[in-house]
Structure formats: structure tokens, C-alpha cells
Design an enzyme around this catalytic site. Structure first.
Site, PDB file in Angstrom:
ATOM      1  N   HIS A 173      20.847   4.568   9.492  1.00 23.01           N
ATOM      2  CA  HIS A 173      20.244   4.503  10.806  1.00 23.01           C
ATOM      3  C   HIS A 173      20.790   3.341  11.542  1.00 23.01           C
ATOM      4  O   HIS A 173      20.236   2.251  11.171  1.00 23.01           O
ATOM      5  CB  HIS A 173      18.703   4.686  10.500  1.00 23.01           C
ATOM      6  CG  HIS A 173      18.310   5.945  10.239  1.00 23.01           C
ATOM      7  ND1 HIS A 173      16.965   6.214  10.670  1.00 23.01           N
ATOM      8  CD2 HIS A 173      18.979   7.199   9.601  1.00 23.01           C
ATOM      9  CE1 HIS A 173      17.077   7.645  10.166  1.00 23.01           C
ATOM     10  NE2 HIS A 173      18.154   8.222   9.652  1.00 23.01           N
ATOM     11  N   TYR A 226       8.223   4.725  15.349  1.00 17.04           N
ATOM     12  CA  TYR A 226       7.071   4.134  15.234  1.00 17.04           C
ATOM     13  C   TYR A 226       6.232   4.235  16.569  1.00 17.04           C
ATOM     14  O   TYR A 226       6.796   3.671  17.756  1.00 17.04           O
ATOM     15  CB  TYR A 226       7.229   2.586  14.899  1.00 17.04           C
ATOM     16  CG  TYR A 226       7.753   2.469  13.415  1.00 17.04           C
ATOM     17  CD1 TYR A 226       7.125   2.315  12.352  1.00 17.04           C
ATOM     18  CD2 TYR A 226       9.306   2.501  13.340  1.00 17.04           C
ATOM     19  CE1 TYR A 226       7.512   1.928  11.184  1.00 17.04           C
ATOM     20  CE2 TYR A 226       9.661   2.391  12.179  1.00 17.04           C
ATOM     21  CZ  TYR A 226       9.035   2.054  10.977  1.00 17.04           C
ATOM     22  OH  TYR A 226       9.366   1.953   9.751  1.00 17.04           O
ATOM     23  N   PRO A 284       2.574  -0.268   4.518  1.00 17.98           N
ATOM     24  CA  PRO A 284       3.859   0.363   4.647  1.00 17.98           C
ATOM     25  C   PRO A 284       4.906   0.160   5.988  1.00 17.98           C
ATOM     26  O   PRO A 284       5.875   0.767   6.121  1.00 17.98           O
ATOM     27  CB  PRO A 284       3.291   1.802   4.401  1.00 17.98           C
ATOM     28  CG  PRO A 284       2.002   1.767   4.871  1.00 17.98           C
ATOM     29  CD  PRO A 284       1.511   0.280   4.634  1.00 17.98           C
ATOM     30  N   LYS A 321       8.610  -2.357   3.880  1.00 22.20           N
ATOM     31  CA  LYS A 321       9.180  -3.557   2.858  1.00 22.20           C
ATOM     32  C   LYS A 321       8.895  -3.471   1.367  1.00 22.20           C
ATOM     33  O   LYS A 321       9.386  -4.263   0.723  1.00 22.20           O
ATOM     34  CB  LYS A 321       8.742  -4.758   3.551  1.00 22.20           C
ATOM     35  CG  LYS A 321       9.191  -5.217   5.008  1.00 22.20           C
ATOM     36  CD  LYS A 321      10.642  -5.517   4.790  1.00 22.20           C
ATOM     37  CE  LYS A 321      11.480  -5.118   6.012  1.00 22.20           C
ATOM     38  NZ  LYS A 321      12.879  -4.648   5.875  1.00 22.20           N
ATOM     39  N   TYR A 325      13.730  -6.140   9.884  1.00 23.19           N
ATOM     40  CA  TYR A 325      13.628  -4.659   9.706  1.00 23.19           C
ATOM     41  C   TYR A 325      14.803  -4.381   8.828  1.00 23.19           C
ATOM     42  O   TYR A 325      14.579  -3.520   7.708  1.00 23.19           O
ATOM     43  CB  TYR A 325      13.605  -3.831  10.875  1.00 23.19           C
ATOM     44  CG  TYR A 325      13.114  -2.426  10.675  1.00 23.19           C
ATOM     45  CD1 TYR A 325      12.049  -2.066  10.676  1.00 23.19           C
ATOM     46  CD2 TYR A 325      14.074  -1.609  10.020  1.00 23.19           C
ATOM     47  CE1 TYR A 325      11.547  -0.765  10.368  1.00 23.19           C
ATOM     48  CE2 TYR A 325      13.832  -0.147   9.568  1.00 23.19           C
ATOM     49  CZ  TYR A 325      12.494   0.163   9.866  1.00 23.19           C
ATOM     50  OH  TYR A 325      12.129   1.468   9.449  1.00 23.19           O
TER      51      TYR A 325
HETATM   52  C1  PHB Z   1       8.616   6.826   4.834  1.00 20.02           C
HETATM   53  O1  PHB Z   1       9.404   7.460   5.433  1.00 20.02           O
HETATM   54  O2  PHB Z   1       7.788   7.211   4.037  1.00 20.02           O
HETATM   55  C2  PHB Z   1       8.366   5.477   5.640  1.00 20.02           C
HETATM   56  C3  PHB Z   1       9.449   5.225   6.528  1.00 20.02           C
HETATM   57  C4  PHB Z   1       8.999   3.865   7.324  1.00 20.02           C
HETATM   58  C5  PHB Z   1       7.994   3.336   6.953  1.00 20.02           C
HETATM   59  C6  PHB Z   1       7.035   3.658   6.082  1.00 20.02           C
HETATM   60  C7  PHB Z   1       7.272   4.879   5.416  1.00 20.02           C
HETATM   61  O3  PHB Z   1       7.634   2.129   7.617  1.00 20.02           O
END
Ligand code: PHB
Ligand code: APR
Length: 389
Positions: free
Chosen positions: A72, A200, A292, A296, A384
Site C-alpha cells: 500500500h 482512518y 492499534p 505499531k 507509519y
Molecule cells: C487491521 O487491519 O486489523 C488494522 C489495520 C490498521 C490498524 C489497526 C488494525 O491501524
């Protein structure tokens, strides 16, 4: 029994360390409290930094990750109907790889088995002895039989609830913790992802995340109250709430279906210091937890493994203790930077129960600053995709 490194915990940290040690000619035994199926049943995040991918390559287990993982080059961030993209590739030259932690763990187990690596499942009563000497040993029981392993080193990779951290005396250990006043309700559904990159999203009703595992497996989350029970959330209620939190253009594209997993995770920031006591070294969730937001957790576990591997190689190959002596400081330096990023991104994206009008204005201003400022986006992107080890 005797080995060079006893590894407590057969999650991703313990397995990755064990496989990397094997590649470099160092023996280990992994002690896991649960069964392999149980460990593989846990659903966790799935965004890998380049540093993690490189460790998997070094461990000789990156084949499936390269074949099935998806690079990505950016992510979308939204606040109500306002939406923008952070272009990781343009800002840092690096992508992230979307590949589930469950698959990482599966690949590592397969590699340990192929190499006849010793992993003991269903162990009970693990106890670490003499870690503050040069001759530690670990006792445990399996099938009701008491066992003992002597080793040069003990790696505590047994997660947040393990015994390793608690083995370090209280007068040596300092713990730093922040509990967030909400959780994430997550579902997995066999539907195509709403977008080919993660979204997000935040809104008046709180945070939402649109993520994925593959072309026909989506992972979605919504911020919820920790007093909620996942069983009280019907799939319909979940999808309705998600629709209220993401921009309209994605509401129209969203394909819904039955959930195949639904659970609530708390959000916590936690660090214990130091990460080493004598011949005991903590790695991964045993030493630190991040919320989450930003994914990280696994990536920070991997940087610990990298530093510990180098310390142990230094010891065995160069007869030097410099690497193990520097382990805690080096690992913690990066851990705290990941903590800062995860805390910042969580603060930006969630609604807090006590948030004042002032706090909301600051949050909106922070969002607009990120949307409009290249330097802010670059800082976000660098964190990130992963700070260098
Ligand atoms: C997930 O795909 O479970 C996931 C992806 C990004 C995050 C947290 C969880 O920041
Ligand atoms: N004895 C033996 N094994 C134990 C013990 C114990 N006393 N306590 C816990 N374990 C095992 C758990 O059953 C688990 O399989 O240790 C393992 C720890 O694994 P994780 O909790 O997954 O932690 P870690 O390997 O550090 O993985 C890092 O990244 O995405 C994040 O939090 C996520 O799991 C993730 C982590």
C-alpha cells in the site's frame, strides 16, 4: 535439557526470534502456554513495515508474504466528509505491506517445523530462575510432568499477561501506562474491501477504520464504549454505525455481509523499563502495548527482535556483551517513538468522553494542519511506514 536461548511465548515475537536465531546458528527452545491452533485463532492487525518484511526475508520466511501480501503506497484519512490521502511512496519512498499477523505466525510455525525447531505447547507454571546470574534456568510443567531447561539467556516473548515481565523485581522495574476511555469493536467479513487502501475515519460519532486482509476479506472497526458487549451489536447495527462515520462516497461503495468474527479490544499504551534484567530480555507485548491506531504493535515487537538478535549474535560470534548491554536502551528508544506516534494518531482520531469544545477545535485544527501541510504529512508517513531500526 539445555539450550542457548529459552524463549517464553510462541506468538510472533518468540517465533520470529527463534527462527532468526536458527538462521544464525543459535539454538533455542520455545515454550508456549496454548496450542498452535489457539495462537493461530487470534486476529490482530495486518500492516507490516519494511523493517518487518526484511526480518521475515532474513528469517527465510517471506515467500508467501511476497506472493500474497499487498503493498500500500498510501492511506486515506477523513474527518466527517473531509478526506485526503497520505502518499507514503511519494513522501518516504516506502510502502507498507498488508498481510495478516495470523499469516505471519502461520509462516513462522511452518518454518520452525521444517527446521525441526523445538516448540513445546501447553506448558504450565513457567518460572524463570537465576536470571540475574550467568546461568539462568526455566522450569515448567507439561502433561503434569515437571521440566527444567538450562540456558545462556531467556527471552521473554510471552505477551502482556506473561510471567517474564513480572520476574523482574519491582524495585528494578518502572511501568508507564495510559488507558483510553473507549475500545474498538472489530468485525471480519467475507466481503470485498470498500477501498483498495485503508481509511482512518473520524466523525462526530467517533472513529472508524476500514481495513482488509485480501480481495474478499474485510476488517472494519468502530470506536465503542468498553462497557459494550460484542454480542449486543448485531451485524446490521455495526454496518449502520460504520456508515455514519465514513465519508458518503464510501457509504455508497460499502459491501456488507455477515460477520465471521466480532470482538472488542481495549486501547492501552504501556511500557515497562528496563527491558533487560541480567540474562532475561523482554520482547514485544511482554514489554509494551500500543493502541492499534497506526498498527505499531507487531512492528515494534519486530524491532525488539532485531536488536536482541544482534545482541545475541554479538555475544556468540564476537564474544562481546556490548549488544546485549545496549539492548534495553536501543529497543526502548524506538518503542517510545512508536508510543508517541500511536498516542498522537489515537488522540487525533477518537472522540473522548470528556472532550471540551476547546479540545474539539484543537482536534479539528490538527486534522486540517495534517491535511494542508506537507511537512506534517511527511512526519506522519515516516512514522507509519516505520522509523529506521
Ligand atoms: C487491521 O487491519 O486489523 C488494522 C489495520 C490498521 C490498524 C489497526 C488494525 O491501524
Ligand atoms: N508461558 C508460556 N507462554 C505464554 C505465557 C506463559 N506464562 N504467557 C503467555 N504466553 C504466550 C501466549 O499464549 C502467546 O502465544 O505468549 C505468546 C505471546 O504472544 P503475543 O501476545 O501475540 O505477543 P508477541 O509475540 O509479543 O506479539 C506482538 O503485536 O500486533 C501486536 O499485540 C499484538 O500479538 C501481538 C504483538
Amino acid at each position: 535439557m539445555r539450550t542457548q536461548v529459552v524463549i517464553i511465548g510462541g506468538g510472533p515475537s518468540g517465533l520470529l526470534l527463534s527462527q532468526l536465531l536458527h538462521v544464525h546458528g543459535i539454538d533455542s527452545v520455545v515454550l508456549e502456554r496454548k496450542t498452535k491452533d489457539y495462537v493461530l485463532g487470534r486476529i490482530r492487525a495486518g500492516v507490516l513495515e519494511q523493517g518487518f518484511v526484511q526480518l521475515m526475508e532474513e528469517a527465510g520466511v517471506a515467500g508467501r508474504l511476497h506472493a500474497e501480501g499487498h503493498c500500500h503506497d498510501g492511506t486515506l484519512v477523513s474527518y466527517g466528509e473531509e478526506i485526503f490521502r497520505i502518499d507514503f511512496a511519494a513522501l518516504t519512498g516506502k510502502p507498507v505491506v498488508v498481510y495478516g499477523q495470523t499469516e505471519v505466525t502461520r509462516d513462522l510455525y511452518a518454518a520452525r517445523e521444517a527446521a525441526d525447531g523445538e516448540v513445546v505447547f501447553n506448558v504450565d507454571d513457567v518460572s524463570i530462575h537465576d536470571a540475574d546470574t550467568n546461568a539462568p534456568h526455566v522450569t515448567y510443567s507439561v502433561d503434569g510432568q515437571s521440566q527444567r531447561i538450562d540456558a545462556d539467556f531467556v527471552a521473554g516473548c510471552d505477551g502482556f499477561h506473561g510471567v517474564s515481565r513480572k520476574t523482574i523485581p519491582l524495585d528494578v522495574r518502572t511501568e508507564y501506562e495510559k488507558i483510553y476511555p473507549f475500545g474498538w469493536l472489530g468485525i471480519l467479513s467475507e466481503t470485498p474491501p470498500v477501498n483498495d487502501e485503508l481509511i482512518y475515519a473520524t466523525s462526530e460519532r467517533g472513529f472508524a477504520l476500514c481495513s482488509m486482509r485480501n480481495e474478499n476479506l474485510s476488517r472494519y472497526y468502530i470506536q465503542c464504549s468498553m462497557s459494550d458487549n460484542p454480542h449486543d451489536w448485531t451485524d446490521e447495527a455495526f454496518w449502520d454505525e460504520l456508515r455514519r462515520r465514513i465519508p458518503r462516497e464510501f457509504v455508497e461503495k460499502l459491501v456488507t455481509g455477515p460477520s465471521i468474527e466480532k470482538s472488542i479490544a481495549p486501547l492501552r499504551s504501556f511500557v515497562t523499563e528496563p527491558m533487560r534484567w541480567g540474562r532475561l530480555f523482554l520482547c514485544g507485548d511482554a514489554a509494551h502495548i500500543v493502541p492499534p491506531t497506526g498498527a505499531k504493535g507487531l512492528n515494534t515487537a519486530a524491532s525488539d527482535v532485531h536488536y536482541l538478535l544482534h545482541g545475541l549474535r554479538d555475544f556468540y560470534e564476537n564474544d562481546s556483551e556490548a549488544g546485549i548491554d545496549g539492548y534495553s536502551e536501543r529497543a526502548l528508544d524506538r518503542v517510545w517513538r512508536a508510543q508517541r506516534f500511536s498516542w498522537w494518531f489515537s488522540s487525533l482520531m477518537h472522540r473522548y468522553p470528556e472532550q471540551s469544545e476547546f479540545d474539539l477545535k484543537i482536534q479539528q485544527t490538527e486534522f486540517n494542519f495534517l491535511r494542508n501541510n506537507q511537512s506534517a504529512q511527511k512526519a506522519m508517513a515516516e512514522n507509519y511506514v516505520g522509523l529506521p531500526y
